[in-house]
Design an enzyme around this catalytic site. Structure first.
Site, PDB file in Angstrom:
ATOM      1  N   HIS A 229       0.871  -1.208   0.000  1.00  0.00           N
ATOM      2  CA  HIS A 229       0.000   0.000   0.000  1.00  0.00           C
ATOM      3  C   HIS A 229       0.899   1.247   0.000  1.00  0.00           C
ATOM      4  CE1 HIS A 229      -3.398   2.517   0.683  1.00  0.00           C
ATOM      5  NE2 HIS A 229      -3.665   2.260   1.950  1.00  0.00           N
ATOM      6  N   HIS A 270      -2.583  -2.363  -9.532  1.00  0.00           N
ATOM      7  CA  HIS A 270      -3.533  -1.700  -8.630  1.00  0.00           C
ATOM      8  C   HIS A 270      -4.782  -2.572  -8.543  1.00  0.00           C
ATOM      9  CE1 HIS A 270      -6.036   1.402  -6.839  1.00  0.00           C
ATOM     10  NE2 HIS A 270      -4.911   2.027  -6.547  1.00  0.00           N
ATOM     11  N   ASP A 327       2.531   5.381  -6.804  1.00  0.00           N
ATOM     12  CA  ASP A 327       3.800   5.301  -6.049  1.00  0.00           C
ATOM     13  C   ASP A 327       5.025   5.196  -6.934  1.00  0.00           C
ATOM     14  OD1 ASP A 327       1.738   3.489  -4.004  1.00  0.00           O
ATOM     15  OD2 ASP A 327       2.818   5.249  -3.287  1.00  0.00           O
TER      16      ASP A 327
HETATM   17  C1  SDX Z   1      -1.521   2.107  -3.344  1.00  0.00           C
HETATM   18  O1  SDX Z   1      -6.221   0.752  -3.113  1.00  0.00           O
HETATM   19  C2  SDX Z   1      -5.744   1.908  -3.342  1.00  0.00           C
HETATM   20  O2  SDX Z   1      -6.457   2.797  -3.817  1.00  0.00           O
HETATM   21  C3  SDX Z   1      -4.291   2.090  -2.994  1.00  0.00           C
HETATM   22  C4  SDX Z   1      -3.661   3.395  -3.415  1.00  0.00           C
HETATM   23  C5  SDX Z   1      -4.270   4.554  -2.679  1.00  0.00           C
HETATM   24  O3  SDX Z   1      -4.205   5.670  -3.210  1.00  0.00           O
HETATM   25  O4  SDX Z   1      -4.712   4.367  -1.525  1.00  0.00           O
HETATM   26  O5  SDX Z   1      -3.825   3.586  -4.801  1.00  0.00           O
HETATM   27  C6  SDX Z   1      -2.176   3.418  -3.095  1.00  0.00           C
HETATM   28  O6  SDX Z   1      -1.425   1.320  -2.451  1.00  0.00           O
HETATM   29  C7  SDX Z   1      -1.042   1.793  -4.733  1.00  0.00           C
HETATM   30  C8  SDX Z   1      -0.465   0.331  -4.853  1.00  0.00           C
HETATM   31  C9  SDX Z   1       0.963   0.377  -4.311  1.00  0.00           C
HETATM   32  N1  SDX Z   1       1.504  -0.994  -4.225  1.00  0.00           N
HETATM   33  C10 SDX Z   1       2.456  -1.419  -5.052  1.00  0.00           C
HETATM   34  O7  SDX Z   1       2.916  -0.772  -5.982  1.00  0.00           O
HETATM   35  C11 SDX Z   1       2.993  -2.803  -4.712  1.00  0.00           C
HETATM   36  C12 SDX Z   1       3.152  -3.637  -5.989  1.00  0.00           C
HETATM   37  N2  SDX Z   1       1.824  -3.945  -6.489  1.00  0.00           N
HETATM   38  C13 SDX Z   1       1.250  -5.225  -6.102  1.00  0.00           C
HETATM   39  O8  SDX Z   1       1.573  -5.650  -4.840  1.00  0.00           O
HETATM   40  C14 SDX Z   1      -0.219  -5.340  -6.504  1.00  0.00           C
HETATM   41  O9  SDX Z   1      -0.305  -4.928  -7.791  1.00  0.00           O
HETATM   42  C15 SDX Z   1      -1.262  -4.606  -5.695  1.00  0.00           C
HETATM   43  C16 SDX Z   1      -1.181  -4.963  -4.237  1.00  0.00           C
HETATM   44  C17 SDX Z   1      -1.140  -3.158  -5.864  1.00  0.00           C
HETATM   45  C18 SDX Z   1      -2.616  -5.020  -6.245  1.00  0.00           C
HETATM   46  O10 SDX Z   1      -2.775  -6.320  -5.927  1.00  0.00           O
HETATM   47  P1  SDX Z   1      -3.926  -7.180  -6.642  1.00  0.00           P
HETATM   48  O11 SDX Z   1      -4.874  -6.380  -7.442  1.00  0.00           O
HETATM   49  O12 SDX Z   1      -4.465  -8.058  -5.559  1.00  0.00           O
HETATM   50  O13 SDX Z   1      -3.123  -7.952  -7.687  1.00  0.00           O
HETATM   51  P2  SDX Z   1      -2.878  -9.474  -7.520  1.00  0.00           P
HETATM   52  O14 SDX Z   1      -1.981  -9.654  -6.347  1.00  0.00           O
HETATM   53  O15 SDX Z   1      -4.207 -10.180  -7.542  1.00  0.00           O
HETATM   54  O16 SDX Z   1      -2.084  -9.764  -8.859  1.00  0.00           O
HETATM   55  C19 SDX Z   1      -2.763 -10.117 -10.046  1.00  0.00           C
HETATM   56  C20 SDX Z   1      -1.668 -10.754 -10.889  1.00  0.00           C
HETATM   57  C21 SDX Z   1      -0.900 -11.831 -10.130  1.00  0.00           C
HETATM   58  O17 SDX Z   1      -0.371 -12.734 -11.087  1.00  0.00           O
HETATM   59  P3  SDX Z   1      -1.215 -14.112 -11.411  1.00  0.00           P
HETATM   60  O18 SDX Z   1      -1.521 -14.769 -10.077  1.00  0.00           O
HETATM   61  O19 SDX Z   1      -2.470 -13.630 -12.125  1.00  0.00           O
HETATM   62  O20 SDX Z   1      -0.294 -14.923 -12.264  1.00  0.00           O
HETATM   63  O21 SDX Z   1      -0.696  -9.742 -11.212  1.00  0.00           O
HETATM   64  C22 SDX Z   1       0.539 -10.061 -10.614  1.00  0.00           C
HETATM   65  C23 SDX Z   1       0.261 -11.090  -9.521  1.00  0.00           C
HETATM   66  O22 SDX Z   1       1.385 -11.921  -9.316  1.00  0.00           O
HETATM   67  N3  SDX Z   1       1.072  -8.812 -10.074  1.00  0.00           N
HETATM   68  C24 SDX Z   1       2.327  -8.410 -10.202  1.00  0.00           C
HETATM   69  C25 SDX Z   1       2.369  -7.143  -9.609  1.00  0.00           C
HETATM   70  N4  SDX Z   1       1.159  -6.814  -9.144  1.00  0.00           N
HETATM   71  C26 SDX Z   1       0.348  -7.849  -9.429  1.00  0.00           C
HETATM   72  N5  SDX Z   1       3.404  -8.993 -10.744  1.00  0.00           N
HETATM   73  C27 SDX Z   1       4.546  -8.290 -10.699  1.00  0.00           C
HETATM   74  N6  SDX Z   1       4.682  -7.058 -10.164  1.00  0.00           N
HETATM   75  C28 SDX Z   1       3.607  -6.461  -9.605  1.00  0.00           C
HETATM   76  N7  SDX Z   1       3.723  -5.244  -9.064  1.00  0.00           N
END
Ligand code: SDX
Length: 393
Positions: A229, A270, A327
């Site tokens: 997050h 996201h 971010d």
């Molecule tokens: C913020 O919610 C909000 O509004 C948050 C925010 C706000 O203003 O409050 O916008 C701020 O928190 C932004 C997000 C910051 N976090 C990151 O940048 C961390 C990296 N991102 C991931 O951890 C992830 O993308 C999330 C947590 C942001 C979202 O998670 P999801 O939607 O649950 O995605 P998922 O885990 O279900 O992934 C879906 C697929 C998976 O692969 P498969 O199982 O389908 O094979 O996408 C892949 C994941 O492995 N994946 C990624 C990835 N993010 C998702 N693979 C590589 N790198 C990534 N960053």
């Protein structure tokens, strides 16, 4: 069976929370605060005006804004005994740990007007939190580097007052290019609210129990800290530093796709946006402008640009609609503005306080709001009988 639970806001349904504060369309990449598109607010507004909008639902006229700004300015000081509170922290404690503890402790200093059912008490708490967050945040930083705290200066506006408390030293006058405050104000606008993200949902859930506003916001701070997050902005910088040079980007993209490697591209993806995060677009443009105006040539920006280019044309990311989020670029700008890495998520918390407390108040003002009680899918054992220890294998 997604493991996600439904937050029952007490409207007698398991629909998601109802709110009039922020609207997001994840497919179109739309973000609006109280109906105003983020692009317009980013271009024309200020963080304090946006804070007023989030709290009151309307943009202020001149008189309303002057009154709000005056209230904020006259609530910026910490209770003097709260300054001693810091002495209990280890000097190299993470600023987010000190921020969460200090904000929770506000309910120990302002215990006389914590009636959550009293509209004036709720408004006063909102003013105090928005006003004091920069003061406490700057104190966390100064304590961590062993510098004396700086009192808030009433003759400075919100962001410049924060920069003064962060960086002013007795030995020389603080000189900051205007672009620093302007960029920070814009970053605060972009981070001010974002619907039911993890930390805002935490604030609402804690607030729904009748917990005081300072405890509720402190819970939001701890939720924001996680690298999935708000902690992502700090994690992005660490990732870019780990990658090091643009020629290592391809390897990083390969690692991010490897399920056996828990390397994620921080700043990508996201839960809601399956298109470009509209904030990322604005921050990306600002990033180039700020670095140019400050004459900063940060090689990490080259790595970030190369990473963005590589990910945006890679099937793995395209299929999963993983775009740069808010971010991804903010850390590079914070670094260029002289904000230390471990303070990046604190910056996010300063801005998001406006959204958190607006949601906390909205929930209290919504008729019929009840305690939140998320439900679950039970996947444990069937009914079974107790076996005495001497009979167990
Ligand atoms: C913020 O919610 C909000 O509004 C948050 C925010 C706000 O203003 O409050 O916008 C701020 O928190 C932004 C997000 C910051 N976090 C990151 O940048 C961390 C990296 N991102 C991931 O951890 C992830 O993308 C999330 C947590 C942001 C979202 O998670 P999801 O939607 O649950 O995605 P998922 O885990 O279900 O992934 C879906 C697929 C998976 O692969 P498969 O199982 O389908 O094979 O996408 C892949 C994941 O492995 N994946 C990624 C990835 N993010 C998702 N693979 C590589 N790198 C990534 N960053």
């Amino acid at each position: 069976d997604t493991g996600h639970f439904t937050y029952d806001p007490g409207f007698g349904s398991t629909a998601s929370t109802k709110s009039a504060i922020t609207y997001i369309d994840g497919d179109q990449g739309i973000l609006m605060y109280r109906g105003y598109p983020i692009e317009q607010l980013a271009e024309k507004s200020s963080f304090l005006e946006v804070a007023y909008l989030l709290l009151n639902g309307e943009l202020p006229n001149k008189e309303q804004f002057a009154g709000f700004e005056n209230d904020i300015t006259h609530h910026t000081m910490m209770h003097e005994s709260q300054r001693n509170f810091f002495q209990g922290f280890h000097h190299d404690a993470h600023p987010m740990a000190m921020l969460a503890a200090s904000v929770a402790s506000l309910s120990a200093f302002y215990h006389e007007d914590l009636d959550v059912d009293n509209a004036d008490d709720r408004k006063l708490a909102a003013i105090r939190l928005i006003a004091k967050m920069p003061t406490i945040a700057a104190a966390c930083y100064r304590y961590s580097i062993g510098w004396p705290f700086r009192y808030p200066r009433n003759n400075l506006e919100y962001v410049n007052r924060f920069l003064h408390m962060m960086f002013e030293v007795p030995s020389e006058p603080l000189e900051m290019k205007p672009v620093v405050a302007k960029a920070l104000d814009l970053l605060f606008i972009l981070h001010a609210d974002h619907e039911q993200n993890a930390s805002t949902s935490t604030v609402r859930l804690v607030g729904s129990t009748g917990a005081n506003p300072y405890a509720s916001i402190a819970a939001g701070i701890t939720a924001l800290w996680g690298p999935a997050h708000g902690g992502a902005n700090e994690a992005v910088l660490k990732m870019l530093e780990e990658i090091g040079t643009p020629d290592k980007v391809e390897t990083a993209v390969k690692r991010a796709k490897d399920k056996n490697d828990n390397f994620r591209l921080m700043g990508f993806g996201h839960r809601v946006y399956k298109n470009f995060d509209p904030r990322a677009k604005i921050i990306r443009e600002m990033c180039h402008k700020v670095l140019e105006e400050l004459g900063v040539n940060d090689p990490l920006l080259d790595v970030a640009m190369k990473l963005e280019e590589a990910a945006l044309k890679d099937d793995y990311f395209v299929e999963r609609k993983l775009y740069p989020n808010v971010d991804f670029y903010s850390g590079i700008i914070y670094k260029a503005l002289g904000i230390p890495t471990e303070m990046f998520t604190v910056m996010f918390a300063i801005a998001r306080t406006a959204g958190w407390i607006a949601h906390w108040i909205e929930q209290h003002e919504t008729p019929g709001s009840r305690i939140g009680r998320p439900r679950q899918l039970y996947v444990g054992s069937d009914t079974r009988n107790y076996v005495g220890m001497d009979k167990r294998k």
